[in-house]
Design an enzyme around this catalytic site. Structure first.
Site, mmCIF file in Angstrom:
data_model
loop_
_atom_site.group_PDB
_atom_site.id
_atom_site.type_symbol
_atom_site.label_atom_id
_atom_site.label_comp_id
_atom_site.label_asym_id
_atom_site.label_seq_id
_atom_site.Cartn_x
_atom_site.Cartn_y
_atom_site.Cartn_z
ATOM 1 N N MET A 34 -0.701 -3.493 5.386
ATOM 2 C CA MET A 34 -1.457 -3.691 4.291
ATOM 3 C C MET A 34 -0.974 -4.802 3.117
ATOM 4 O O MET A 34 -1.295 -4.998 1.990
ATOM 5 C CB MET A 34 -1.508 -2.354 3.380
ATOM 6 N N LEU B 278 4.357 -7.986 1.856
ATOM 7 C CA LEU B 278 5.451 -7.996 2.909
ATOM 8 C C LEU B 278 6.760 -7.661 2.437
ATOM 9 O O LEU B 278 7.168 -8.555 1.466
ATOM 10 C CB LEU B 278 5.233 -9.244 4.006
ATOM 11 N N HIS C 10 8.466 -4.980 7.338
ATOM 12 C CA HIS C 10 7.291 -5.795 7.810
ATOM 13 C C HIS C 10 8.044 -6.928 8.773
ATOM 14 O O HIS C 10 7.491 -7.122 9.982
ATOM 15 C CB HIS C 10 6.392 -6.257 7.112
ATOM 16 N N GLN D 72 -8.388 4.705 4.118
ATOM 17 C CA GLN D 72 -7.253 5.647 4.128
ATOM 18 C C GLN D 72 -6.583 6.348 3.086
ATOM 19 O O GLN D 72 -5.479 6.884 2.910
ATOM 20 C CB GLN D 72 -6.204 5.087 5.153
ATOM 21 N N GLY E 86 6.259 0.785 12.406
ATOM 22 C CA GLY E 86 7.454 1.255 11.876
ATOM 23 C C GLY E 86 7.647 2.573 11.822
ATOM 24 O O GLY E 86 6.770 3.501 11.764
ATOM 25 N N ASP F 267 6.945 5.262 8.970
ATOM 26 C CA ASP F 267 5.652 6.032 8.811
ATOM 27 C C ASP F 267 5.553 6.746 10.112
ATOM 28 O O ASP F 267 4.867 6.406 11.198
ATOM 29 C CB ASP F 267 4.103 5.305 8.700
HETATM 30 P P1 AMP Z 1 2.112 -0.902 5.495
HETATM 31 O O1 AMP Z 1 2.019 -2.277 5.099
HETATM 32 O O2 AMP Z 1 2.904 0.016 4.565
HETATM 33 O O3 AMP Z 1 0.922 -0.242 5.972
HETATM 34 O O4 AMP Z 1 3.107 -0.925 6.852
HETATM 35 C C1 AMP Z 1 2.829 -1.658 7.791
HETATM 36 C C2 AMP Z 1 3.634 -1.506 9.101
HETATM 37 O O5 AMP Z 1 5.231 -1.708 8.627
HETATM 38 C C3 AMP Z 1 3.746 0.214 9.436
HETATM 39 O O6 AMP Z 1 3.826 0.269 10.827
HETATM 40 C C4 AMP Z 1 4.832 0.400 8.555
HETATM 41 O O7 AMP Z 1 5.537 1.582 9.381
HETATM 42 C C5 AMP Z 1 5.812 -0.479 8.909
HETATM 43 N N1 AMP Z 1 6.879 -0.434 7.874
HETATM 44 C C6 AMP Z 1 6.772 -0.198 6.430
HETATM 45 N N2 AMP Z 1 7.932 -0.135 5.758
HETATM 46 C C7 AMP Z 1 8.722 -0.153 6.787
HETATM 47 C C8 AMP Z 1 10.256 -0.206 6.842
HETATM 48 N N3 AMP Z 1 10.833 0.187 5.482
HETATM 49 N N4 AMP Z 1 10.843 -0.221 7.917
HETATM 50 C C9 AMP Z 1 10.166 -0.495 9.110
HETATM 51 N N5 AMP Z 1 8.895 -0.525 9.143
HETATM 52 C C10 AMP Z 1 8.222 -0.430 8.058
#
Ligand code: AMP
Length: 283
Positions: free
Chosen positions: A30, A33, A37, A61, A147, A150
Site C-alpha cells: 500500500m 515504503l 517493504h 480492505q 512479510g 502480517d
Molecule cells: P503494506 O504496505 O503494509 O500493505 O505491506 C506490504 C507488504 O509488506 C506486506 O506483505 C507486509 O507484510 C510487508 N511488511 C510490512 N511491514 C513489514 C515489516 N516490518 N517487515 C517485513 N515485512 C513487512
C-alpha cells in the site's frame, strides 16, 4: 523503471514479459515504503528477472471508521526507494479502475479469517484476498513476496493460492524492526513521541513471552496473562487481541510448542499496531 497506472496496459506488459520467458517477481504494497517493504523487494530482485511493485491503498480492505482517507501516501518518495531497490515496474492503479462501477466479485477464505484481525476487522480479509487475487491476475507473477509482519494475511494468501490452484509461489519473509525493536509499519508515522515509546510494549511483551518459554513455561494462558500485564502498563495502550495460535491453522493452543506463534494487536492512542513471533525462536 517505469510506473504504470492503467490496468490493461499493466496486464499486457506482464503477459508479454512471460511470453519472452522472463520470471516475474511481485511485491504488493500500500506504499509509504520502509525497510520492511525494501527487504521484500531485494529478495524479489534475487528471485525474478522482472521485479514488479504495486502501490495501491485498497479501499475494500478498510472498514468504516478506519484510516483509508488518512493512510500515508508518498508516490514520489516511494519511486525513489523503488528505483534504488531495483524495481522494473511500479503498478499504481486508481481505485476507480480496480473497482469500476458495477464491480461485484469478492473472494472469501473461510475459517482462517474468522479469528485474530478477522474478528476485529470484519470484511478486511475479504478485501485483501480480492485485491491480491486481482493483482495476481494483472501482474501474472511467478513468485510473490509477503512479510511475516502480517502473519494472518500471509496464511490467508497461502491458503487462497493453494485452494484456487493459482500458479504463484508465495514467499514469506521475516519482520523488519526499528533499532529499538518496534516492527516497521507505514502506520508508525501516526504515533506521537510518547505513543512511540509506549508502542515498544508490543515487542517487549513478545520478548518477555519468548523468555518465559525458554525458561520452561508452556501454558498459553499464563503467557497471554504476562503479555497482557506488560501491555496494560502503558496508559494509552488498549489490547485488541493477544492470542497464541498454531502457525498453520491459526487455532488457539493451550500448550505451546515450536509451531506456536504469539500474535497481538494493540491500539496505542488512535493507532492500531500488530506484532507476532514464534515462541520458540529468539526475537
Ligand atoms: P503494506 O504496505 O503494509 O500493505 O505491506 C506490504 C507488504 O509488506 C506486506 O506483505 C507486509 O507484510 C510487508 N511488511 C510490512 N511491514 C513489514 C515489516 N516490518 N517487515 C517485513 N515485512 C513487512
Amino acid at each position: 523503471m517505469e510506473t504504470i497506472t492503467d490496468v490493461q496496459t499493466m496486464q499486457q506488459r506482464c503477459l508479454a514479459a512471460r511470453r519472452e520467458g522472463r520470471r516475474i517477481a511481485f511485491v504488493p504494497t500500500m506504499g509509504y515504503l520502509h525497510e520492511g517493504h525494501l527487504s521484500l523487494l531485494r529478495e524479489g530482485r534475487r528471485r525474478g528477472d522482472l521485479l514488479v511493485l504495486s502501490i495501491f491503498v485498497n479501499p475494500t480492505q478498510f472498514g468504516q471508521g478506519e484510516d483509508l482517507d488518512s493512510y500515508p501516501r508518498d508516490l514520489t518518495g516511494d519511486s525513489e526507494l523503488a528505483r534504488s531497490a531495483g524495481v522494473d515496474l511500479i503498478f499504481a492503479p486508481e481505485a476507480r479502475d480496480v473497482y469500476p462501477p458495477g464491480y461485484s466479485t469478492y473472494l472469501q477464505v473461510e475459517g482462517l479469517t474468522e479469528t485474530l484481525c478477522g474478528r476485529s476487522r470484519p470484511g478486511h480479509f475479504r478485501g485483501v484476498t480480492t485485491v491480491v487475487c486481482k493483482l495476481f491476475n494483472v501482474v501474472q507473477p511467478h513468485v510473490a513476496l509477503f512479510g511475516n509482519k502480517d502473519f494472518q494475511q500471509l496464511a490467508v494468501i497461502r491458503r487462497m493460492t493453494r485452494d484456487l490452484n493459482l500458479p504463484v509461489e508465495v514467499v514469506g519473509l521475516p519482520i523488519v524492526r526499528e533499532p529499538d525493536g518496534l516492527a516497521m509499519s507505514s502506520r508508525n508515522v501516526y504515533l506521537s513521541a510518547f505513543e512511540r515509546l509506549q508502542a515498544l510494549a508490543l515487542v517487549d511483551s513478545v520478548r518477555l513471552a519468548v523468555k518465559r518459554v525458554a525458561e520452561g513455561e508452556r501454558s498459553a494462558e499464563a503467557l497471554i496473562d504476562a503479555v497482557r500485564r506488560r501491555i496494560e502498563r502503558e496508559p494509552d495502550a488498549a489490547t485488541d487481541y493477544i492470542q497464541i495460535c498454531h502457525a498453520d491453522t491459526l487455532e488457539d493452543v493451550e500448550t505451546v510448542d515450536p509451531d506456536s506463534v504469539l500474535l497481538l494487536a494493540v491500539r496505542v492512542g488512535g493507532t492500531r499496531l500488530i506484532d507476532n513471533h514464534y515462541l520458540f525462536q529468539e526475537v
